[in-house]
Write an enzyme that holds these catalytic residues in place. Structure first.
Site, PDB file in Angstrom:
ATOM      1  N   ILE A 123       0.843  -1.213  -0.155  1.00  0.00           N
ATOM      2  CA  ILE A 123       0.032  -0.017  -0.058  1.00  0.00           C
ATOM      3  C   ILE A 123       1.024   1.118  -0.072  1.00  0.00           C
ATOM      4  CG2 ILE A 123      -0.079  -0.077   2.398  1.00  0.00           C
ATOM      5  CD1 ILE A 123      -2.831   1.234   2.446  1.00  0.00           C
ATOM      6  N   SER A 124       0.663   2.352  -0.920  1.00  0.00           N
ATOM      7  CA  SER A 124       1.595   3.205  -0.905  1.00  0.00           C
ATOM      8  C   SER A 124       1.662   4.087   0.294  1.00  0.00           C
ATOM      9  CB  SER A 124       1.230   4.162  -2.084  1.00  0.00           C
ATOM     10  OG  SER A 124       1.075   3.400  -3.452  1.00  0.00           O
ATOM     11  N   GLN A 125       2.622   4.706   0.373  1.00  0.00           N
ATOM     12  CA  GLN A 125       3.068   5.598   1.841  1.00  0.00           C
ATOM     13  C   GLN A 125       1.953   7.090   1.521  1.00  0.00           C
ATOM     14  OE1 GLN A 125       6.767   7.667   1.197  1.00  0.00           O
ATOM     15  NE2 GLN A 125       6.536   8.982   2.778  1.00  0.00           N
TER      16      GLN A 125
END
Ligand code: SAH
Length: 230
Positions: free
Chosen positions: A79-81
């Site tokens: 999951i992206s930052q």
């Protein structure tokens, strides 16, 4: 006052997923604490404040969901930052889009952020199991997001052209088929570069068919891969 009632808000507010913890993340994003580039768009900050990111990761990682960091979601993906999601969203909103395409659904968090902003979201994911989990989250949150199990490098032409396209996996170059599905004046955001680090690139499609490219920041994404898996 009923002591039970007095206790309740506190009980809800406790723990690593509390409103206080989310507010702290939003303040960090606003200040640009992670990389010096602050997020200014209040609409984006508000969605990040209210959307439960901990529901997009495994329960064992829920306590870390409001750190400004990417987290594993299985199948070698992340999951992206939050800062990256916020920045990509902020840039995407510049063209006041209504209909958007995301390539790389992953956990579904980025798509949910866009839907929470009132956009019509289409998202494509190549890993079937990740897409099934993301769809469950969309249902839980009552979000109407169109999704497809496919190789997103071909886009989703049936619903195009899009006002904005967001690619959340890295490739050495921009994918021409995706640029083709962008309406005139529309913007595309994508990480472009090698496997270790990429530049977050924003492209706007001009009326004469040419494109205008801007480099926004250094980022690290998982790779854009070909084909589909169950
Ligand atoms: N936007 C996601 C980020 C997930 S990481 C989130 O908010 O959680 C990138 C995702 O892109 C991974 O799930 C990966 O499987 C997917 N992906 C990689 N190549 C792809 C392709 N060609 N088509 C569709 N999805 C792809």
């Amino acid at each position: 006052m009923n002591p039970r009632l007095r206790m309740q808000p506190q009980a809800i507010g406790q723990g690593m997923t509390s409103q206080r913890v989310r507010d702290r993340l939003v303040e960090r994003l606003r200040e640009g604490a992670s990389n010096g580039q602050g997020i200014a768009d209040e609409r984006v900050l508000n969605v990040i404040r209210t959307l439960p990111r901990h529901l997009f990761v495994d329960e064992a990682l829920a306590s870390r969901a409001y750190e400004d960091t990417a987290l594993p979601i299985g199948h070698g993906q992340t999951i992206s930052q939050p800062w990256v999601v916020a920045r990509m969203t902020e840039v995407l909103l510049e063209n006041a889009p209504a209909k958007v395409l995301e390539v790389g659904t992953g956990s579904g968090y980025q798509a949910a952020v866009l839907a929470a902003l009132g956009l019509e979201v289409h998202t494509v994911e190549r890993i079937g199991e990740l897409l099934r989990q993301a769809r469950k989250r969309f249902r839980t949150l009552g979000m109407n997001i169109r999704s497809k199990h496919d190789d997103g490098r071909i886009g989703w032409p049936e619903h195009g052209p899009y006002d904005a396209i967001i690619v959340t996996a890295a490739a050495p170059a921009l994918v021409p088929a995706l640029v083709d599905q962008l309406r005139t004046g529309g913007g595309l955001g994508a990480p472009v570069g090698g496997s270790r680090s990429q530049a977050l690139v924003r492209l706007v499609r001009r009326e004469d068919g040419s494109v205008e490219e801007t480099r926004l920041a250094a980022v690290t994404f998982v790779p854009l891969l070909s084909g589909m898996i169950d």
